[in-house]
Scaffold this motif. Sequence first.
Motif, PDB file in Angstrom:
ATOM      1  N   ALA A   1      62.702  51.687   4.291  1.00  0.00           N
ATOM      2  CA  ALA A   1      62.318  52.645   3.250  1.00  0.00           C
ATOM      3  C   ALA A   1      60.863  52.503   2.815  1.00  0.00           C
ATOM      4  CB  ALA A   1      63.245  52.489   2.041  1.00  0.00           C
ATOM      5  N   THR A   2      60.141  51.502   3.339  1.00  0.00           N
ATOM      6  CA  THR A   2      58.728  51.364   2.957  1.00  0.00           C
ATOM      7  C   THR A   2      57.849  52.166   3.919  1.00  0.00           C
ATOM      8  OG1 THR A   2      58.461  49.388   4.346  1.00  0.00           O
ATOM      9  CG2 THR A   2      59.086  49.032   2.034  1.00  0.00           C
ATOM     10  N   PRO A   3      56.635  52.515   3.496  1.00  0.00           N
ATOM     11  CA  PRO A   3      55.736  53.229   4.412  1.00  0.00           C
ATOM     12  C   PRO A   3      55.446  52.359   5.639  1.00  0.00           C
ATOM     13  CG  PRO A   3      54.802  53.094   2.166  1.00  0.00           C
ATOM     14  CD  PRO A   3      56.033  52.266   2.173  1.00  0.00           C
ATOM     15  N   GLY A   4      55.609  52.926   6.816  1.00  0.00           N
ATOM     16  CA  GLY A   4      55.404  52.158   8.051  1.00  0.00           C
ATOM     17  C   GLY A   4      56.492  51.136   8.309  1.00  0.00           C
ATOM     18  N   GLY A   5      57.557  51.221   7.537  1.00  0.00           N
ATOM     19  CA  GLY A   5      58.602  50.193   7.625  1.00  0.00           C
ATOM     20  C   GLY A   5      59.466  50.285   8.872  1.00  0.00           C
ATOM     21  N   ALA A   6      59.565  51.500   9.449  1.00  0.00           N
ATOM     22  CA  ALA A   6      60.446  51.657  10.609  1.00  0.00           C
ATOM     23  C   ALA A   6      60.010  50.742  11.747  1.00  0.00           C
ATOM     24  CB  ALA A   6      60.481  53.114  11.058  1.00  0.00           C
ATOM     25  N   GLY A   7      58.709  50.724  12.004  1.00  0.00           N
ATOM     26  CA  GLY A   7      58.191  49.879  13.081  1.00  0.00           C
ATOM     27  C   GLY A   7      58.446  48.408  12.798  1.00  0.00           C
ATOM     28  N   LYS A   8      58.193  48.029  11.549  1.00  0.00           N
ATOM     29  CA  LYS A   8      58.370  46.633  11.147  1.00  0.00           C
ATOM     30  C   LYS A   8      59.836  46.208  11.286  1.00  0.00           C
ATOM     31  CE  LYS A   8      55.455  45.306   7.529  1.00  0.00           C
ATOM     32  NZ  LYS A   8      55.223  45.360   6.062  1.00  0.00           N
ATOM     33  N   ALA A   9      60.720  47.076  10.804  1.00  0.00           N
ATOM     34  CA  ALA A   9      62.148  46.754  10.854  1.00  0.00           C
ATOM     35  C   ALA A   9      62.612  46.606  12.293  1.00  0.00           C
ATOM     36  CB  ALA A   9      62.953  47.826  10.138  1.00  0.00           C
ATOM     37  N   ARG A  10      62.157  47.536  13.155  1.00  0.00           N
ATOM     38  CA  ARG A  10      62.584  47.481  14.557  1.00  0.00           C
ATOM     39  C   ARG A  10      62.053  46.239  15.258  1.00  0.00           C
ATOM     40  NH1 ARG A  10      61.540  53.311  14.877  1.00  0.00           N
ATOM     41  NH2 ARG A  10      63.510  54.238  14.188  1.00  0.00           N
ATOM     42  N   GLN A  11      60.823  45.871  14.914  1.00  0.00           N
ATOM     43  CA  GLN A  11      60.234  44.697  15.554  1.00  0.00           C
ATOM     44  C   GLN A  11      60.979  43.419  15.147  1.00  0.00           C
ATOM     45  OE1 GLN A  11      55.975  44.467  14.909  1.00  0.00           O
ATOM     46  NE2 GLN A  11      55.995  42.326  15.624  1.00  0.00           N
ATOM     47  N   LEU A  12      61.257  43.308  13.851  1.00  0.00           N
ATOM     48  CA  LEU A  12      62.016  42.151  13.376  1.00  0.00           C
ATOM     49  C   LEU A  12      63.401  42.106  14.015  1.00  0.00           C
ATOM     50  CD1 LEU A  12      61.401  41.916   9.517  1.00  0.00           C
ATOM     51  CD2 LEU A  12      61.407  39.987  11.126  1.00  0.00           C
ATOM     52  N   TYR A  13      64.020  43.280  14.065  1.00  0.00           N
ATOM     53  CA  TYR A  13      65.378  43.364  14.622  1.00  0.00           C
ATOM     54  C   TYR A  13      65.381  42.975  16.102  1.00  0.00           C
ATOM     55  CZ  TYR A  13      70.009  45.273  15.727  1.00  0.00           C
ATOM     56  OH  TYR A  13      71.310  45.430  16.149  1.00  0.00           O
ATOM     57  N   ALA A  14      64.334  43.410  16.813  1.00  0.00           N
ATOM     58  CA  ALA A  14      64.264  43.067  18.241  1.00  0.00           C
ATOM     59  C   ALA A  14      64.247  41.550  18.416  1.00  0.00           C
ATOM     60  CB  ALA A  14      63.020  43.695  18.874  1.00  0.00           C
ATOM     61  N   GLU A  15      63.569  40.867  17.520  1.00  0.00           N
ATOM     62  CA  GLU A  15      63.514  39.407  17.604  1.00  0.00           C
ATOM     63  C   GLU A  15      64.828  38.758  17.180  1.00  0.00           C
ATOM     64  OE1 GLU A  15      60.022  36.981  16.137  1.00  0.00           O
ATOM     65  OE2 GLU A  15      59.378  39.018  15.614  1.00  0.00           O
ATOM     66  N   ALA A  16      65.468  39.344  16.161  1.00  0.00           N
ATOM     67  CA  ALA A  16      66.622  38.689  15.543  1.00  0.00           C
ATOM     68  C   ALA A  16      67.942  39.035  16.223  1.00  0.00           C
ATOM     69  CB  ALA A  16      66.701  39.081  14.065  1.00  0.00           C
ATOM     70  N   ARG A  17      67.984  40.168  16.920  1.00  0.00           N
ATOM     71  CA  ARG A  17      69.261  40.732  17.362  1.00  0.00           C
ATOM     72  C   ARG A  17      70.138  39.759  18.146  1.00  0.00           C
ATOM     73  NH1 ARG A  17      71.918  43.644  21.186  1.00  0.00           N
ATOM     74  NH2 ARG A  17      73.074  45.478  20.472  1.00  0.00           N
ATOM     75  N   ALA A  18      69.522  38.951  18.997  1.00  0.00           N
ATOM     76  CA  ALA A  18      70.300  38.018  19.829  1.00  0.00           C
ATOM     77  C   ALA A  18      71.072  37.012  18.982  1.00  0.00           C
ATOM     78  CB  ALA A  18      69.379  37.292  20.801  1.00  0.00           C
ATOM     79  N   ASN A  19      70.673  36.844  17.741  1.00  0.00           N
ATOM     80  CA  ASN A  19      71.369  35.885  16.880  1.00  0.00           C
ATOM     81  C   ASN A  19      72.526  36.518  16.097  1.00  0.00           C
ATOM     82  OD1 ASN A  19      71.644  33.235  15.760  1.00  0.00           O
ATOM     83  ND2 ASN A  19      70.750  34.000  13.843  1.00  0.00           N
TER      84      ASN A  19
END
Length: 606
Positions: A574-592
């Motif tokens: 929900a933050t400006p530019g947050g979609a990219g940030k969220a996806r990047q974090l998720y890409a790193e975290a998803r395997a866990n």
Amino acid sequence: MPLPTPHASAPLSADPHSHASRSPVRVSHLVLELSVDFESRTLAGLATWQLANPGAGSELVLDARDLVIEGVEQTGPGLAASAPAAFELGPADPLLGAPLRISLAPGAAAVRIRYRTAPGAAALQWLVPEQTSGSQPFLFTQSQAILARTWLPCQDSPGIRFTYEATVRVPPHLLALMSASNPQELHATGTYHFRMDQPIPAYLMALAVGDLAFAPLSSRTGIYAEPATLPLATAEFGDLENMVAAAEQLYGPYRWERYDLLVLPPSFPFGGMENPRLTFVTPTILAGDRSLTSLVAHELAHSWSGNLVTNATWNDFWLNEGFTVYFERRIMEHLYGRDYAQMLQVLGRTGLDHTIEEIGPLSPDTHLRLQLAGRDPDEGLTEIAYEKGCYLLLTLESLVGRPRLDTFIKEYFARFSFQAMDTATFLDYLRRELLDREPGLEAKLRLAEWVDGPGLPDNAPSISSTRFAQVEAALARLAAGTAPTELATDTVEWSSHEWVHFLHGLPPALPADELAGIDAAFGFSTSGNAEVLAAWFPHTIRAGYQPAEVPLRKFLLHVGRRKFIVPLYKAILATPGGAGKARQLYAEARANYHSVATGTLDALLK
Ligand code: BES
Ligand code: ZN
């Protein structure tokens, strides 16, 4: 092998989430042999199902999802020792899986299925050593609501119960545990035997394998955890026996013999799961000060509401969770007093209001009786069942008084032990035992509105918390311009509950410099309490408060508890530019993350 007596059950509504629920032939007992292979991430199984009523039809229908069925045999009087049975896997529904139809010869009393799980089986999470606190791999299951069928061909409906025994083979230095009688020590052979003599539904089937150690707390309670976590965990749960004793005093004997906890690695997707005899819990409740143990009271309470008297279908989920939340708070009140339980009730209310707003106050998903046919129960099972369900019981309590309600609940658990319950049957029972005995009582309760109406009826009692009054006073002083550091004397005695209430009460759009002052005074960003962190990060995300970014990242990469991480990803989105940030974090975290968390997050982050 002696055939156990079938478990009689009243005719209840059909379960829309199980192909097997329409099978006239029912299972009664399971003999399971499993080999756990970490390399291929598969379970190889031999499941022998004894039949409760083999004469009732010419086929047995089980649920199976993503299972490889290698062969089926049948046994019984007049049949050859290993007579093959014809079987057919019907078309697979992405959600429900496939019906496994097994043709039964006359005289068949049991079927034996040789099968294998898929490496991506949705119930299973296979962890590499880096995802644990030690140096060994780890495996655990999460079967509720409809995932048991991804690791065991079974009649996966909460209305169908069976007893079981199992033999599980694991690598020699690992311990295996189930929702059953459990070992307390490693066996050099890597082979473990289990028995569950009380009949349970399939969603309570559970298995965990890892480098685990045991510490007893009382003669019937104890803790399993990874060795590095065990000392902290035994200290945190020092009141476990007192909790069981309090629960028994309230609503009758504990029927499952032992009550142990298993502390899982942090990727466990839930706070807790009430697997019989062995509750699974997240390590995020290890706060060091016993502040988050109401979660254990909750899972323990399920040993009555849920595990003894079980929701017949997921539409009746409130019968499991609403009673359990009410019971949980009664246990906490018994042990720690009214003030303590009131805090939990107010926090529950905050969550309920938030959920109703999110779902929509008029949505049928805010009814207690749900309509989940055709949908993933995982999406429809919300906090409504928990907190609105609890409020219905509180409203009843306010009308009939505690002594009468307690007698009613105790008799309800005794009368329907080891049986399924649907909403209609419960309402009949409630009327017969309580409401019809006093003219006008049902009208005062407004029962139909509660069960089949939206939102929270306005006859719900309003609960306030004396301890939270101090929090609200501190918030008011802060809003009036008092510096955060000057609040120190008001807050010295606060538990994490007061802090969470404080964080909920802060203005939602505080700028970063004000958050910095608050953080400097109270140290939220470095808190060791996961509930506090989860209530703090939404503020820091909205404000773009830099100093919290590293702890937030660490949290999201480490913790897999869905209730915490989904709102944080939503806040980032929900933050400006947050979609990219969220996806990047998720890409790193998803395997866990476990599949129940990635299921939600994949949909959110596409
Ligand atoms: N049985 C639930 C967990 C669950 C519900 C798993 C539905 C799958 C589908 C468990 O008892 C529970 O409610 N856990 C809560 C904690 C509780 C204190 C509210 C959780 O995990 O957050
Ligand atoms: Zn629960």
